[in-house]
Design an enzyme around this catalytic site. Structure first.
Site, PDB file in Angstrom:
ATOM      1  N   CYS A  99     -41.705  12.683   6.930  1.00 33.98           N
ATOM      2  CA  CYS A  99     -41.394  14.000   6.590  1.00 33.98           C
ATOM      3  C   CYS A  99     -39.823  14.069   6.281  1.00 33.98           C
ATOM      4  O   CYS A  99     -39.075  13.989   6.955  1.00 33.98           O
ATOM      5  CB  CYS A  99     -41.687  15.143   7.752  1.00 33.98           C
ATOM      6  SG  CYS A  99     -43.304  15.044   8.259  1.00 33.98           S
ATOM      7  N   THR A 105     -21.826  -9.548  23.376  1.00 31.75           N
ATOM      8  CA  THR A 105     -22.423  -9.800  24.682  1.00 31.75           C
ATOM      9  C   THR A 105     -23.713  -9.725  24.897  1.00 31.75           C
ATOM     10  O   THR A 105     -24.447  -8.719  24.410  1.00 31.75           O
ATOM     11  CB  THR A 105     -21.547  -8.931  25.771  1.00 31.75           C
ATOM     12  OG1 THR A 105     -20.312  -9.242  25.632  1.00 31.75           O
ATOM     13  CG2 THR A 105     -21.981  -9.273  27.101  1.00 31.75           C
ATOM     14  N   ASN A 150     -47.348  -3.111   9.139  1.00 27.72           N
ATOM     15  CA  ASN A 150     -47.376  -2.156  10.347  1.00 27.72           C
ATOM     16  C   ASN A 150     -48.210  -0.850  10.006  1.00 27.72           C
ATOM     17  O   ASN A 150     -48.690  -0.121  11.117  1.00 27.72           O
ATOM     18  CB  ASN A 150     -45.677  -1.773  10.627  1.00 27.72           C
ATOM     19  CG  ASN A 150     -45.226  -1.478   9.614  1.00 27.72           C
ATOM     20  OD1 ASN A 150     -44.739  -2.129   8.486  1.00 27.72           O
ATOM     21  ND2 ASN A 150     -44.566  -0.120   9.470  1.00 27.72           N
ATOM     22  N   SER A 165     -39.463  -8.773  17.542  1.00 28.87           N
ATOM     23  CA  SER A 165     -39.329  -7.373  18.312  1.00 28.87           C
ATOM     24  C   SER A 165     -39.720  -7.295  19.651  1.00 28.87           C
ATOM     25  O   SER A 165     -40.816  -7.740  19.672  1.00 28.87           O
ATOM     26  CB  SER A 165     -39.335  -6.338  17.366  1.00 28.87           C
ATOM     27  OG  SER A 165     -39.052  -5.059  18.270  1.00 28.87           O
ATOM     28  N   ALA A 166     -39.073  -7.009  20.712  1.00 30.74           N
ATOM     29  CA  ALA A 166     -39.699  -6.909  22.078  1.00 30.74           C
ATOM     30  C   ALA A 166     -40.721  -5.831  21.991  1.00 30.74           C
ATOM     31  O   ALA A 166     -41.635  -5.916  22.760  1.00 30.74           O
ATOM     32  CB  ALA A 166     -38.604  -6.806  23.024  1.00 30.74           C
ATOM     33  N   HIS A 167     -40.216  -4.629  21.617  1.00 32.03           N
ATOM     34  CA  HIS A 167     -40.916  -3.389  21.708  1.00 32.03           C
ATOM     35  C   HIS A 167     -42.261  -3.037  21.171  1.00 32.03           C
ATOM     36  O   HIS A 167     -42.991  -2.115  21.500  1.00 32.03           O
ATOM     37  CB  HIS A 167     -39.996  -2.110  21.787  1.00 32.03           C
ATOM     38  CG  HIS A 167     -39.969  -1.620  20.292  1.00 32.03           C
ATOM     39  ND1 HIS A 167     -40.754  -0.619  19.829  1.00 32.03           N
ATOM     40  CD2 HIS A 167     -38.964  -1.946  19.391  1.00 32.03           C
ATOM     41  CE1 HIS A 167     -40.214  -0.613  18.432  1.00 32.03           C
ATOM     42  NE2 HIS A 167     -39.181  -1.317  18.161  1.00 32.03           N
ATOM     43  N   ALA A 191     -36.153  -6.150  15.327  1.00 32.53           N
ATOM     44  CA  ALA A 191     -36.502  -6.800  14.168  1.00 32.53           C
ATOM     45  C   ALA A 191     -35.598  -6.112  12.921  1.00 32.53           C
ATOM     46  O   ALA A 191     -35.466  -6.952  11.944  1.00 32.53           O
ATOM     47  CB  ALA A 191     -38.096  -6.562  14.058  1.00 32.53           C
ATOM     48  N   THR A 192     -35.306  -4.997  13.130  1.00 26.70           N
ATOM     49  CA  THR A 192     -34.411  -4.425  11.934  1.00 26.70           C
ATOM     50  C   THR A 192     -32.994  -5.198  11.658  1.00 26.70           C
ATOM     51  O   THR A 192     -33.112  -5.608  10.639  1.00 26.70           O
ATOM     52  CB  THR A 192     -33.847  -2.908  12.299  1.00 26.70           C
ATOM     53  OG1 THR A 192     -35.349  -2.257  12.529  1.00 26.70           O
ATOM     54  CG2 THR A 192     -33.271  -2.334  11.293  1.00 26.70           C
ATOM     55  N   GLN A 212     -44.959  -7.149  13.812  1.00 29.11           N
ATOM     56  CA  GLN A 212     -46.348  -6.848  14.259  1.00 29.11           C
ATOM     57  C   GLN A 212     -47.334  -7.926  14.584  1.00 29.11           C
ATOM     58  O   GLN A 212     -48.426  -7.564  14.807  1.00 29.11           O
ATOM     59  CB  GLN A 212     -47.027  -5.887  13.132  1.00 29.11           C
ATOM     60  CG  GLN A 212     -46.160  -4.531  12.880  1.00 29.11           C
ATOM     61  CD  GLN A 212     -46.350  -3.503  14.013  1.00 29.11           C
ATOM     62  OE1 GLN A 212     -47.411  -3.683  14.908  1.00 29.11           O
ATOM     63  NE2 GLN A 212     -45.761  -2.401  14.068  1.00 29.11           N
TER      64      GLN A 212
END
Ligand SMILES: *Cc1c(COP(=O)(O)O)cnc(C)c1O
Length: 382
Positions: A326, A241, A153, A201-203, A75-76, A181
């Site tokens: 952080c 590819t 998110n 996004s897949a993850h 997604a980025t 999300q």
């Protein structure tokens, strides 16, 4: 050592074992390992068929035409391609976005600002929502694009895409929506949502990391400029590819998400209610975001009188996120929480709990007991 209970599904999800099994079949010598762009032999044809099947699976979850799906690395990259690709060198253009977008949108728009593009940064209401009126007020004659996320998110709140999109469609302004999300967590239907570009996004949906897609509407046709050149893959919009195993994984994950959408949603609603009800025994707990327009899996809570950093240290049996970045010596509060009007102190008291497909009632009960104990202990020593 026993691993902490995973309550950070908004950061990433494990790959569903059924998805991993599909992926493995597209890597090794006995599997479909060919280059999907190889046109001269069966290895290539088989890989291409696998890629096109996955394209259909991803398209189906959002009710798109498979030809509207462009593979990316996540997604980025989809956000970068959508925003930079829509503006493409028009430094006199104007973009409208918000202060609570994902960094992939925030930093892309900031970079474009440095290139001379004008950007309006909307501030949402206290519940994390942006209204169509706010967007309407920000529009200018040179507005080329509006970019807003479907589900936030950190807060889980849902943007009113239908109303905002209708407004933009009327004026012929492109609408990009980050749905990383949202897909697989709520109904996403591009035949009913007036969006032009949509990042996936897949993850976040039990697929692998490193693969995503950008939906690019065909009717009315949306044109974007490629950001990665070389070979002209993906109809010239994104060269490189195609990673067959990753793509097959995303397709399988999205097909599974479609099958399980209603069940997953109901299960997560139950866990959310159990979690919030359990914590009702504790005073000074407030929910950040919207209680109505939200997905069930994300619960962002502030605990009065308790620093989130100390709470997280105490909750070492839970894997959660404070949404704080952080930065070297200083701990910066979440820019999203600041964006919905929390002051530094309030923002430093928030933790995000996010649940998913493998979360259980026992885990929620364990988390509730741990939180009550640790918050009580921290408040006692103040
Ligand atoms: C995770 C996330 C991204 C980034 O996705 P990647 O595939 O990790 O690059 C972008 N936007 C939102 C809203 C996200 O939650």
């Amino acid at each position: 050592m026993k691993k902490p209970v995973y309550m950070d599904y908004a950061a990433t999800t494990p790959v569903d074992p059924a998805v991993a099994e599909q992926m493995i079949r597209h890597l090794t010598p006995d599997g479909v390992f060919g280059n999907p762009a190889s046109r001269s032999h069966a290895y290539g044809w088989q890989a291409e068929a696998a890629v096109e099947n996955a394209r259909k699976q991803v398209a189906e979850l959002i009710h798109a035409d498979p030809r509207e799906i462009v593979w990316t690395s996540g997604a980025t990259e989809s956000d970068n391609l959508a925003i930079k690709g829509a503006v493409a060198g028009r430094t006199t253009a104007h973009i409208v976005t918000s202060v609570i977008e994902h960094k992939a949108v925030v930093d892309t728009c900031k970079w474009l600002e440095g290139q001379g593009v004008e950007v309006t940064w909307l501030t949402p209401h206290g519940n994390g929502r942006i209204t169509a009126d706010q967007v309407a007020e920000a529009l200018q004659d040179n507005t080329a694009l509006v970019s807003l996320m479907l589900v936030n998110n950190e807060l889980g709140c849902v943007t009113d895409i239908a109303a905002i999109g209708a407004l933009l469609r009327e004026r012929g302004i492109l609408f990009h929506v980050d749905a990383a999300q949202a897909a697989g967590k709520m109904a996403v239907d591009v035949t009913r949502m007036p969006v032009d570009l949509l990042s996936l996004s897949a993850h976040k949906v039990y697929g692998p990391k490193g693969i995503g897609a950008l939906y690019v509407r065909r009717s009315p046709e949306v044109r974007i400029e490629a950001q990665i050149h070389g070979g002209g893959h993906e109809r010239g919009m994104r060269s490189g590819t195609l990673p067959t195993h990753q793509i097959v994984g995303m397709g399988a994950a999205f097909a599974l998400a479609q099958d399980r959408l209603a069940d997953d949603e109901a299960m997560l609603e139950g866990l959310r209610a159990r979690f919030i009800d359990g914590l009702a025994q504790l005073d000074g707990v407030s929910l950040n975001g919207s209680e109505e327009a939200r997905v069930p899996g994300i619960v962002n809570l502030s605990f009065a009188g308790v620093e989130a950093e100390s709470l997280m240290l105490g909750l070492r049996d839970l894997a959660v996120s404070s949404g704080s970045a952080c930065a070297s010596a200083t701990i910066e509060p979440s820019f999203v929480l600041r964006g919905i009007g929390l002051d530094d102190e309030q923002a430093h008291r928030a933790l995000r709990f996010s649940f998913g497909r493998y979360s259980t009632r026992e885990e929620v009960d364990f988390a509730v007991a741990q939180i009550i104990e640790v918050v009580g202990r921290l408040r006692a020593v103040r």
